[in-house]
Design a protein around this motif. Structure first.
Motif, short mmCIF file in Angstrom:
data_model
loop_
_atom_site.label_atom_id
_atom_site.label_comp_id
_atom_site.label_asym_id
_atom_site.label_seq_id
_atom_site.Cartn_x
_atom_site.Cartn_y
_atom_site.Cartn_z
N GLU A 116 -2.42 1.23 10.61
CA GLU A 116 -2.97 0.38 9.56
C GLU A 116 -4.26 0.97 8.99
OE1 GLU A 116 -2.75 -3.64 10.74
OE2 GLU A 116 -3.28 -4.40 8.76
N GLU A 176 -5.86 8.67 -1.93
CA GLU A 176 -4.89 8.98 -2.99
C GLU A 176 -5.22 8.23 -4.28
OE1 GLU A 176 -0.85 8.58 -1.75
OE2 GLU A 176 -0.99 10.22 -0.31
N ALA A 229 -3.44 4.08 7.01
CA ALA A 229 -2.82 3.72 5.73
C ALA A 229 -3.90 3.35 4.71
CB ALA A 229 -1.86 2.56 5.92
N ARG A 256 5.18 -4.99 8.15
CA ARG A 256 4.09 -5.62 8.90
C ARG A 256 2.73 -5.13 8.38
NH1 ARG A 256 4.21 -8.46 13.58
NH2 ARG A 256 6.42 -8.03 13.77
N VAL A 257 2.64 -3.84 8.16
CA VAL A 257 1.38 -3.26 7.66
C VAL A 257 1.30 -3.35 6.12
CG1 VAL A 257 -0.03 -1.13 7.68
CG2 VAL A 257 1.34 -1.72 9.64
N LEU A 281 -1.38 12.09 6.74
CA LEU A 281 -0.01 11.72 6.36
C LEU A 281 0.96 12.03 7.50
CD1 LEU A 281 0.82 12.67 2.67
CD2 LEU A 281 0.94 10.43 3.74
N ASN A 330 9.86 4.85 3.05
CA ASN A 330 9.80 4.32 4.42
C ASN A 330 8.91 3.09 4.36
OD1 ASN A 330 11.41 6.16 5.61
ND2 ASN A 330 9.78 7.26 6.70
N LEU A 331 9.44 1.99 4.83
CA LEU A 331 8.72 0.72 4.64
C LEU A 331 8.29 0.16 5.99
CD1 LEU A 331 11.43 -0.30 2.20
CD2 LEU A 331 9.04 -0.43 1.52
N ASN A 332 7.04 -0.22 6.04
CA ASN A 332 6.55 -0.95 7.21
C ASN A 332 6.00 -2.26 6.67
OD1 ASN A 332 4.99 -1.99 9.35
ND2 ASN A 332 4.84 0.08 10.25
N HIS A 389 -6.12 14.97 4.37
CA HIS A 389 -5.08 14.09 3.82
C HIS A 389 -3.71 14.44 4.41
CE1 HIS A 389 -2.07 13.36 0.49
NE2 HIS A 389 -2.48 12.13 0.78
N LEU A 397 3.07 -1.26 4.13
CA LEU A 397 2.92 0.15 3.81
C LEU A 397 4.23 0.77 3.32
CD1 LEU A 397 1.16 2.75 3.94
CD2 LEU A 397 1.89 3.02 6.31
N VAL A 398 4.09 1.57 2.27
CA VAL A 398 5.23 2.33 1.78
C VAL A 398 4.88 3.81 1.87
CG1 VAL A 398 6.74 2.81 -0.19
CG2 VAL A 398 5.81 0.52 0.12
N ARG A 399 5.67 4.55 2.62
CA ARG A 399 5.50 6.01 2.69
C ARG A 399 6.56 6.60 1.75
NH1 ARG A 399 4.70 10.95 2.32
NH2 ARG A 399 4.57 12.37 4.13
N PHE A 458 4.85 5.64 12.25
CA PHE A 458 5.49 4.66 11.37
C PHE A 458 6.28 3.58 12.14
CE2 PHE A 458 7.15 3.15 7.40
CZ PHE A 458 6.13 3.50 6.52
N ARG A 510 0.87 -1.17 0.00
CA ARG A 510 0.00 0.00 0.00
C ARG A 510 0.91 1.23 0.00
NH1 ARG A 510 -3.63 -1.63 3.83
NH2 ARG A 510 -5.06 -2.30 2.21
N ILE A 511 0.65 2.16 -0.91
CA ILE A 511 1.55 3.32 -1.05
C ILE A 511 0.82 4.58 -0.61
CG2 ILE A 511 2.99 4.64 -2.64
CD1 ILE A 511 2.94 2.21 -4.48
N VAL A 512 1.49 5.40 0.16
CA VAL A 512 0.94 6.73 0.47
C VAL A 512 2.01 7.79 0.17
CG1 VAL A 512 -0.69 5.89 2.22
CG2 VAL A 512 1.62 6.58 2.92
N GLY A 513 1.52 8.95 -0.22
CA GLY A 513 2.44 10.06 -0.58
C GLY A 513 2.58 10.23 -2.08
N ASP A 565 13.77 -8.29 -0.47
CA ASP A 565 12.78 -8.32 -1.56
C ASP A 565 12.86 -7.02 -2.38
OD1 ASP A 565 11.91 -10.75 -0.71
OD2 ASP A 565 10.14 -9.99 0.37
N ARG A 588 8.44 9.63 -0.51
CA ARG A 588 8.78 11.06 -0.59
C ARG A 588 9.71 11.28 -1.77
NH1 ARG A 588 8.98 10.04 4.80
NH2 ARG A 588 7.68 11.33 6.17
N MET A 610 -0.09 0.82 16.21
CA MET A 610 0.06 0.05 14.98
C MET A 610 -1.30 -0.18 14.31
SD MET A 610 1.92 -1.52 12.85
CE MET A 610 3.51 -2.15 13.37
N VAL A 669 -5.78 6.69 3.73
CA VAL A 669 -4.98 7.59 2.89
C VAL A 669 -4.75 6.98 1.51
CG1 VAL A 669 -2.70 8.65 2.61
CG2 VAL A 669 -3.85 8.75 4.82
N ALA A 670 -4.44 5.70 1.49
CA ALA A 670 -4.19 5.04 0.19
C ALA A 670 -5.45 5.09 -0.69
CB ALA A 670 -3.75 3.60 0.41
#
Lengths: 97, 375
Positions: free
Chosen positions: B38, B48, B41, A75-76, B18, A71-73, B14, A78-80, B25, A2-5, A40, A82, B34, B44-45
């Motif tokens: 989740e 977006e 995320a 577990r979730v 963020l 920024n990678l999480n 938004h 998620l990719v933040r 994070f 999942r990507i945000v930003g 990966d 920038r 956490m 927001v995803a």
């Protein structure tokens, strides 16, 4: 993942059309990726990826003069994301023209 | 931090979400932070994704980017796809990625198959050839037009004027000897005294497209040029009646060169712009050379057949029309010319019939007539 930003990427593509195909391809590949660790990420983007810190990867797109910090999480899943200027290393979209 | 998570509806929502994601994070696994990360995320995803302007990437762009990102070369791609030509064609969008190629790339390079399977356009070889051909043709045409335009400009600057031809009268005396005796003369004839058979014969023999062209015939010149290149003997000029008139009246004495040919074309065009076809014919028939010291249809008619032009038969008219091609080869006052002169006359008659200027029967009877002449 999942990507945000994405907002910065959209703005950058609108200003630099030549970069758009690569950035769209990069985002699409990340969206389809199922990364569970840094290896990966390196396997998929090894030539342009460097691990800056745990959970933090920089992708250098030298041909477009920019870098993308991730920024990678894992577990979730998620990719933040920038956008950064490759010369200054700073997160500044306005200086990347 | 409030436990309540607001839906994201505006850019302010938004930005705030963020910021909170950035703060959360590094949240510990299993912690409420956490869980909150989740949920944020996802929200927001989704926001977006709804506001994201990106289109589905082109599979070749994905392939190119993957090659860059993984440090792969075209040779590596050739190894995966099985041949260098396949790799080249895929990267140049001349070939679509097949299912087996997609599967190999997905497995070997970890590229999502869904991205490589998206629809995209390839450039067909035929279209490429047609496009290149059209561009080449346009360049050739533009260059050709430039060369023709420049040539016409350069050669057309110092040519004699055609303005006086409307009132021009062919002179009766052409050449005198040292003691003042006339040795070459002309008997000018008005067009209305020249019967249609003569005009038809000359048009059939010299310029079948006379009434349609604008002074020159590119087809005739191309035909003559190819004949001159391919045939070892018997040069052709491809000149129209108007060009011949230009040569006889305005360029007499000039050698047979490419430069004279170009001038002929330019002058012929100018003559056609200033004179009606009938006047051009009248001038031509009075100026044309018929061998020996004979100029003009009136003189030739009288010399060879002892008649006025209006009294000539179709066969006789055809003979006179045969002469301008090579006057001294076909002239009747040289006995050994008679056989080839008859051949040429009969060809003119056949040409007249083929062009519908006389009937086939009339041509047949005329061809049966002896040459006669020199009475």
């Amino acid at each position: 993942m999942r990507i945000v930003g994405l907002k910065d990427i959209d703005a950058f593509c609108a200003r630099r059309r030549s970069a758009e195909p690569d950035l769209r391809a990069l985002l699409a590949m990340m969206l389809h990726a199922e990364w569970s660790n840094m290896s990966d990420v390196k396997r998929q983007f090894g030539e342009i990826a460097s691990v800056a810190a745990p959970g933090h990867v920089r992708l250098e797109l030298a041909q477009h003069g920019i870098a993308i910090d991730l920024n990678l999480n894992f577990r979730v899943g998620l990719v933040r994301l920038r956008l950064a200027d490759l010369k200054t290393g700073k997160e500044t979209l306005r200086r990347t023209r | 931090m409030s436990n309540f998570i607001k839906p994201i509806r505006t850019s302010a929502d938004h930005a705030a979400a963020l910021e909170e994601i950035d703060r959360l994070f590094g949240a510990a696994p299993g912690s409420p932070e956490m869980d909150r990360l989740e949920v944020l995320a996802v929200l927001v995803a989704e926001y977006e994704r709804a506001n994201h302007t990106g289109a589905v990437p082109d599979p070749v762009d994905v392939l190119n980017f993957a090659m860059t990102a993984q440090g792969r070369s075209q040779a590596d791609l050739a190894n995966v796809l099985g041949s260098r030509s396949r790799a080249t064609e895929v990267l140049k969008r001349q070939r679509k990625l097949s299912a087996s190629m997609i599967e190999k790339l997905s497995r070997a390079w970890n590229i999502p198959a869904a991205l490589l399977a998206a629809s995209y356009r390839v450039h067909s070889p035929l279209r490429r050839i047609v496009t290149k051909g059209a561009v080449a043709l346009a360049i050739i045409l533009a260059l050709g037009a430039g060369v023709v335009g420049t040539t016409f400009f350069v050669y057309g600057r110092d040519l004699p004027s055609t303005a006086n031809l409307a009132d021009y009268h062919s002179s009766a005396v052409i050449k005198m000897d040292d003691v003042g005796k006339v040795v070459a003369y002309r008997k000018p004839i008005a067009l209305n005294e020249i019967p249609p058979e003569i005009i038809k014969a000359f048009i059939a023999a010299e310029d079948q497209d006379f009434y349609n062209h604008a002074g020159y015939s590119l087809t005739a010149m191309a035909r003559a040029a190819s004949h001159n290149i391919l045939a070892s003997r018997g040069r052709q000029g491809g000149s129209t009646i108007t060009q011949q008139l230009a040569k006889n009246l305005l360029l007499s004495g000039q050698d047979r060169t490419m430069s004279r040919k170009i001038k002929e074309v330019i002058l012929a065009r100018r003559i056609e712009q200033s004179l009606p076809k009938e006047r051009i014919l009248e001038l031509y028939l009075n100026e044309i050379y018929f061998g020996g010291n004979l100029y003009g249809i009136g003189t030739a008619s009288f010399y060879y057949f002892g008649k006025e032009p209006r009294d000539l038969t179709v066969a006789e008219a055809a003979y006179l029309a045969a002469l301008p091609k090579a006057p001294n080869v076909y002239r009747l006052d040289v006995p050994e010319n008679r056989e080839r002169a008859k051949e040429r006359r009969d060809w003119v008659l056949a040409r007249m019939a083929a062009d519908g200027l006389i009937t086939a029967t009339a041509a047949h009877f005329a061809q049966a007539e002896p040459l006669g002449g020199l009475k």
